[in-house]
Design an enzyme around this catalytic site. Sequence first.
Site, mmCIF file in Angstrom:
data_model
loop_
_atom_site.group_PDB
_atom_site.id
_atom_site.type_symbol
_atom_site.label_atom_id
_atom_site.label_comp_id
_atom_site.label_asym_id
_atom_site.label_seq_id
_atom_site.Cartn_x
_atom_site.Cartn_y
_atom_site.Cartn_z
ATOM 1 C CD GLN A 260 74.583 19.039 51.106
ATOM 2 O OE1 GLN A 260 74.405 20.243 51.057
ATOM 3 N NE2 GLN A 260 74.126 18.314 52.126
ATOM 4 C CG HIS A 263 69.825 20.791 50.440
ATOM 5 N ND1 HIS A 263 69.107 21.309 51.479
ATOM 6 C CD2 HIS A 263 70.961 20.305 50.985
ATOM 7 C CE1 HIS A 263 69.779 21.144 52.611
ATOM 8 N NE2 HIS A 263 70.904 20.527 52.343
ATOM 9 C CD GLU A 328 77.203 24.788 50.207
ATOM 10 O OE1 GLU A 328 76.663 23.996 49.392
ATOM 11 O OE2 GLU A 328 76.563 25.413 51.060
ATOM 12 C CG HIS A 329 79.288 21.086 51.720
ATOM 13 N ND1 HIS A 329 78.123 21.350 51.042
ATOM 14 C CD2 HIS A 329 79.158 21.648 52.940
ATOM 15 C CE1 HIS A 329 77.314 22.060 51.823
ATOM 16 N NE2 HIS A 329 77.913 22.259 52.970
ATOM 17 C CG ASP A 362 74.392 20.118 55.934
ATOM 18 O OD1 ASP A 362 75.189 21.008 55.606
ATOM 19 O OD2 ASP A 362 73.791 19.401 55.106
ATOM 20 C CG HIS A 421 94.529 66.708 52.597
ATOM 21 N ND1 HIS A 421 93.544 67.322 51.864
ATOM 22 C CD2 HIS A 421 94.075 65.457 52.860
ATOM 23 C CE1 HIS A 421 92.554 66.484 51.672
ATOM 24 N NE2 HIS A 421 92.835 65.333 52.281
HETATM 25 N N1 NAD Z 1 72.709 27.627 51.764
HETATM 26 C C1 NAD Z 1 72.074 27.331 52.910
HETATM 27 O O1 NAD Z 1 72.675 27.317 53.965
HETATM 28 C C2 NAD Z 1 70.601 27.029 52.871
HETATM 29 C C3 NAD Z 1 69.970 26.569 54.035
HETATM 30 C C4 NAD Z 1 68.603 26.396 53.998
HETATM 31 C C5 NAD Z 1 67.869 26.654 52.822
HETATM 32 N N2 NAD Z 1 68.497 27.064 51.707
HETATM 33 C C6 NAD Z 1 67.752 27.382 50.455
HETATM 34 O O2 NAD Z 1 66.800 28.431 50.731
HETATM 35 C C7 NAD Z 1 65.710 28.331 49.812
HETATM 36 C C8 NAD Z 1 64.390 28.422 50.580
HETATM 37 O O3 NAD Z 1 63.323 28.677 49.680
HETATM 38 P P1 NAD Z 1 61.775 28.566 50.065
HETATM 39 O O4 NAD Z 1 60.997 28.938 48.861
HETATM 40 O O5 NAD Z 1 61.542 27.252 50.700
HETATM 41 O O6 NAD Z 1 61.528 29.629 51.227
HETATM 42 P P2 NAD Z 1 61.755 31.220 51.325
HETATM 43 O O7 NAD Z 1 61.359 31.587 52.705
HETATM 44 O O8 NAD Z 1 63.092 31.615 50.856
HETATM 45 O O9 NAD Z 1 60.694 31.861 50.309
HETATM 46 C C9 NAD Z 1 59.320 31.922 50.554
HETATM 47 C C10 NAD Z 1 58.813 33.293 50.192
HETATM 48 O O10 NAD Z 1 59.047 33.546 48.799
HETATM 49 C C11 NAD Z 1 58.114 34.493 48.345
HETATM 50 N N3 NAD Z 1 57.529 34.077 47.068
HETATM 51 C C12 NAD Z 1 57.187 32.835 46.694
HETATM 52 N N4 NAD Z 1 56.623 32.878 45.465
HETATM 53 C C13 NAD Z 1 56.616 34.172 45.087
HETATM 54 C C14 NAD Z 1 56.166 34.861 43.913
HETATM 55 N N5 NAD Z 1 55.629 34.206 42.891
HETATM 56 N N6 NAD Z 1 56.308 36.197 43.854
HETATM 57 C C15 NAD Z 1 56.886 36.884 44.879
HETATM 58 N N7 NAD Z 1 57.312 36.276 46.021
HETATM 59 C C16 NAD Z 1 57.184 34.946 46.106
HETATM 60 C C17 NAD Z 1 57.001 34.567 49.357
HETATM 61 O O11 NAD Z 1 57.015 35.823 49.958
HETATM 62 C C18 NAD Z 1 57.339 33.496 50.384
HETATM 63 O O12 NAD Z 1 57.085 33.958 51.680
HETATM 64 C C19 NAD Z 1 65.895 27.013 49.067
HETATM 65 O O13 NAD Z 1 66.446 27.290 47.808
HETATM 66 C C20 NAD Z 1 66.915 26.235 49.947
HETATM 67 O O14 NAD Z 1 67.697 25.313 49.233
HETATM 68 C C21 NAD Z 1 69.852 27.265 51.709
HETATM 69 N N1 HSO Z 2 73.577 21.776 53.315
HETATM 70 C C1 HSO Z 2 72.909 23.080 53.475
HETATM 71 C C2 HSO Z 2 73.861 24.156 52.989
HETATM 72 O O1 HSO Z 2 74.348 23.892 51.737
HETATM 73 C C3 HSO Z 2 72.507 23.374 54.887
HETATM 74 C C4 HSO Z 2 71.479 22.465 55.475
HETATM 75 C C5 HSO Z 2 70.476 22.792 56.325
HETATM 76 N N2 HSO Z 2 69.831 21.645 56.644
HETATM 77 C C6 HSO Z 2 70.427 20.653 56.040
HETATM 78 N N3 HSO Z 2 71.399 21.150 55.304
HETATM 79 ZN ZN ZN Z 3 72.351 20.023 53.730
#
Ligand code: NAD
Ligand code: HSO
Ligand code: ZN
Length: 436
Positions: A260, A263, A328-329, A362, A421
């Site tokens: 984790q 990430h 969360e986990h 996951d 009513h």
């Molecule tokens: N909890 C879950 O199940 C889970 C699963 C997968 C991913 N995640 C999380 O999701 C997030 C993904 O983030 P990411 O950035 O890789 O992708 P994202 O798709 O969320 O964001 C990318 C977008 O952010 C916008 N952006 C970037 N910089 C910007 C700026 N300066 N101004 C305005 N807009 C801007 C752009 O439009 C871009 O297309 C991570 O934090 C990851 O840990 C969580």
């Molecule tokens: N652990 C993440 C949610 O906390 C989900 C994820 C996607 N791929 C791998 N892990």
């Molecule tokens: Zn994960």
Amino acid sequence: MINRLDYRSPDFRSRLRTLLAFEASQDAAIENTTRDILEDVRLRGDAALLEYTRRFDRVAADSVAELEIPRADLIAARDSLPPDQRAALEAAAERIRVYHEKQRGESWSYTETDGTRLGQKITPLDRVGLYVPGGKAAYPSSVLMNAIPAKVAGVPDLVIVTPTPDGQRNPLVLAAAAIADVDRVWAIGGAQAVAALAYGTAAIAPVDKITGPGNAYVAAAKRRVFGTVGIDMIAGPSEILIICDGTTPADWIAMDLFSQAEHDELAQAILLCPSAAYLDEVAAAIERLLPTMPRAEIIRKSLSGRGALILVQDLEQACAIANDIAAEHLEISTENPEFWADRIRHAGAMFLGRYSSESLGDYCAGPNHVLPTSRTARFSSPLGVYDFQKRSSIIQVSHAGAQTLGPLAASLADGEGLPAHAGSARYRLEPGSSSS
Ligand SMILES: NC(=O)c1ccc[n+]([C@@H]2O[C@H](COP(=O)([O-])OP(=O)(O)OC[C@H]3O[C@@H](n4cnc5c(N)ncnc54)[C@H](O)[C@@H]3O)[C@@H](O)[C@H]2O)c1
Ligand SMILES: N[C@H](CO)Cc1c[nH]c[nH+]1
Ligand SMILES: [Zn+2]
């Protein structure tokens, strides 16, 4: 490098509080940018969407139609996957589907002796938008975890938005969309994609609910459009909490913590164990294994910032701390894990026994990987079929039922000073009845 805490230290409680404190960054600059993007897309629609996609994802398109990824491309991506990857995605999808089938709520009703029928009708949402992150990494597993419960709920119109930086479309994400039978996919992301889904544009019809994780801009946008549309949750950085009795191989536990931590620098990985010698072993395993990890820098920052190995008095105390953390986990890596699981009330997902690594959850165990973070497991639940269904109450009062309910309602309405009513209830009473 990773923090060490000891229940015997006088400052144990305050150090634990500090470790757990996490203010979801309400960065003013992000909030302002997001507000402006949402407003711009609401007012200028497709033109604004194209402009932001060019600026943030470096994709130049003349129309939003050009940003739609046709169904044929999704199928082609699925069919061109290496066989083992396709088989893995399909097997995971099937396991997720089987698990979520059990969550499907059914309508119910009952009839009272006077013929009055009362019940609850369950219907799927009409149209759902799923945000699939694509900025720094691609998450095909998140496509399955969001789309499959929606399909099981019976959502007839399911669309995906996902950014494709520099026009790079991730084949696994497209293949997962094909496998989950998503209806349409647009290569747009960020706050502008959330705005398009919430308000609609000429090219994109508005949805009723937006689900799926994303970065700070996506989270801020979801928070702002809530009310215009439904949202699932605002997911923060990943978390893993492990309760171990000190008999699981230390390398396994170290890798579970890494899984984790890798990430996000802000992810939280914590181990609770009553054996100081075992915590030393895990610390040594972390030092030995970390340099072998491609994402070592992220892991190092996560473990040194928000990670900890914590000496507890016993497993009872570990469970009490776990309930307070509401992670969360939660992995319970002990003998007889069910015994300890019975003592846990707050956790997004529980992984019982040494063989239940969080990483299996996951991807492919079956339960959803979209889970409450930042202690919200105290009051919220994993993403599920219920998030894509809604309930309507059914009230069908018989003639006889109206004679029983009418006087009750009229009396309460009189008490509230709402005569219409009361009148509406009394009109339905038999002439001559004492309350009419
Ligand atoms: N909890 C879950 O199940 C889970 C699963 C997968 C991913 N995640 C999380 O999701 C997030 C993904 O983030 P990411 O950035 O890789 O992708 P994202 O798709 O969320 O964001 C990318 C977008 O952010 C916008 N952006 C970037 N910089 C910007 C700026 N300066 N101004 C305005 N807009 C801007 C752009 O439009 C871009 O297309 C991570 O934090 C990851 O840990 C969580
Ligand atoms: N652990 C993440 C949610 O906390 C989900 C994820 C996607 N791929 C791998 N892990
Ligand atoms: Zn994960």
